[in-house]
Write a protein that holds these residues in place. Structure first.
Motif, short mmCIF file in Angstrom:
data_model
loop_
_atom_site.label_atom_id
_atom_site.label_comp_id
_atom_site.label_asym_id
_atom_site.label_seq_id
_atom_site.Cartn_x
_atom_site.Cartn_y
_atom_site.Cartn_z
N TYR A 202 18.56 3.50 -6.72
CA TYR A 202 18.81 4.89 -6.30
C TYR A 202 20.27 5.25 -6.52
O TYR A 202 20.60 6.30 -7.09
CB TYR A 202 18.42 5.06 -4.84
CG TYR A 202 18.84 6.40 -4.27
CD1 TYR A 202 18.20 7.57 -4.67
CD2 TYR A 202 19.88 6.49 -3.35
CE1 TYR A 202 18.60 8.81 -4.16
CE2 TYR A 202 20.27 7.71 -2.84
CZ TYR A 202 19.63 8.86 -3.24
OH TYR A 202 20.03 10.08 -2.74
N ARG A 203 21.18 4.37 -6.05
CA ARG A 203 22.61 4.63 -6.23
C ARG A 203 22.98 4.67 -7.72
O ARG A 203 23.78 5.51 -8.15
CB ARG A 203 23.44 3.56 -5.52
CG ARG A 203 23.43 3.68 -4.00
CD ARG A 203 24.23 4.88 -3.53
NE ARG A 203 25.59 4.86 -4.02
CZ ARG A 203 26.58 4.17 -3.45
NH1 ARG A 203 26.35 3.45 -2.35
NH2 ARG A 203 27.79 4.19 -3.95
N ALA A 204 22.40 3.76 -8.49
CA ALA A 204 22.70 3.72 -9.91
C ALA A 204 22.24 5.00 -10.61
O ALA A 204 22.88 5.48 -11.56
CB ALA A 204 22.05 2.50 -10.55
N SER A 205 21.14 5.57 -10.15
CA SER A 205 20.62 6.79 -10.78
C SER A 205 21.51 8.00 -10.50
O SER A 205 21.48 8.98 -11.25
CB SER A 205 19.20 7.07 -10.28
OG SER A 205 19.22 7.49 -8.92
N LEU A 206 22.29 7.94 -9.42
CA LEU A 206 23.14 9.07 -9.06
C LEU A 206 24.39 9.16 -9.93
O LEU A 206 24.76 10.21 -10.43
CB LEU A 206 23.55 8.97 -7.59
CG LEU A 206 22.42 9.09 -6.56
CD1 LEU A 206 22.98 8.97 -5.15
CD2 LEU A 206 21.68 10.42 -6.73
#
Length: 214
Positions: A202-206
């Motif tokens: 999730y963090r990487a997608s942001l």
């Protein structure tokens, strides 16, 4: 696909054959250093109730991403309570440990566990706190604080595996196959591991905070 080929696919190096458990038997737990059975009596809106509780230590766990290997560093170990359920007992987990050292901070305990279990030496200020949750809320209610740290080969100082007779296996879960592994119910795993991996993606997608290779 066979179980062996799936395991080889998920991990950079396949897990070792699990040590055989034998001569298992149950006994009354009378003097544990780790848990204390209690019965709480209380009133809820004037109605008398009671609930059986196991008082246990809080814990810390650490989600480790090894950037040189593009893999998550996780552990596999025998859990007797799980053995009572599935007669195997081996579980895939985050590096973790009990909060049982009153003079040390949670971060200090966490980095000790990272070194002892996984062999990576990092300073407490390299930990990113993810969250604190209550676990086993129906019987224990102990808190677990989850951290994240990114490591590389320069941080690897020992083999890991735990201390004394812990017999912990260090594994490198390939990032590209981590979600498939989490969804594969043939591999017993903890909620913290599933949460940590989902949160990473999730963090990487942001904002690609982890400088992923692709």
């Amino acid at each position: 696909m066979s179980e062996t080929s799936k395991t080889n696919e998920y991990f950079i190096t396949a897990p070792q054959p699990t040590p055989r458990i034998s001569e298992a038997r149950q006994d009354a737990c009378k003097d544990s250093r780790f848990i204390k059975p209690l019965r709480l009596h209380y009133k809820q809106d004037g109605v008398a109730k009671n609930w059986d509780i196991i008082h246990s230590h809080d814990s810390v766990s650490v989600m480790l991403y090894e950037s040189d290997l593009d893999a998550f560093v996780i552990v596999k170990q025998f859990r007797p309570a799980v053995y009572m359920r599935n007669h195997d007992g081996y579980v895939y987990e985050l590096c973790a440990g009990l909060v049982d050292k009153p003079k040390k901070t949670l971060e200090q305990i966490a980095v000790e566990e990272v070194f002892e279990e996984c062999g990576y030496e990092i300073a407490p200020n390299r930990l990113e706190k993810i969250a604190t949750f209550y676990t086993s809320v129906g019987i224990s209610g102990a808190k677990q604080t989850i951290y994240f740290a990114q490591v590389d080969k320069r941080d690897k100082r020992a083999l890991g595996g735990g201390i004394d007779d812990e017999n912990i296996e260090v594994l490198y879960l390939k990032r590209k196959l981590a979600m498939a592994f989490i969804e594969d119910e043939s591999y017993p795993k903890t909620p913290a591991l599933a949460f940590g991996i989902n949160r990473f993606f999730y963090r990487a997608s942001l904002n690609d905070a982890y400088n992923l290779k692709d």
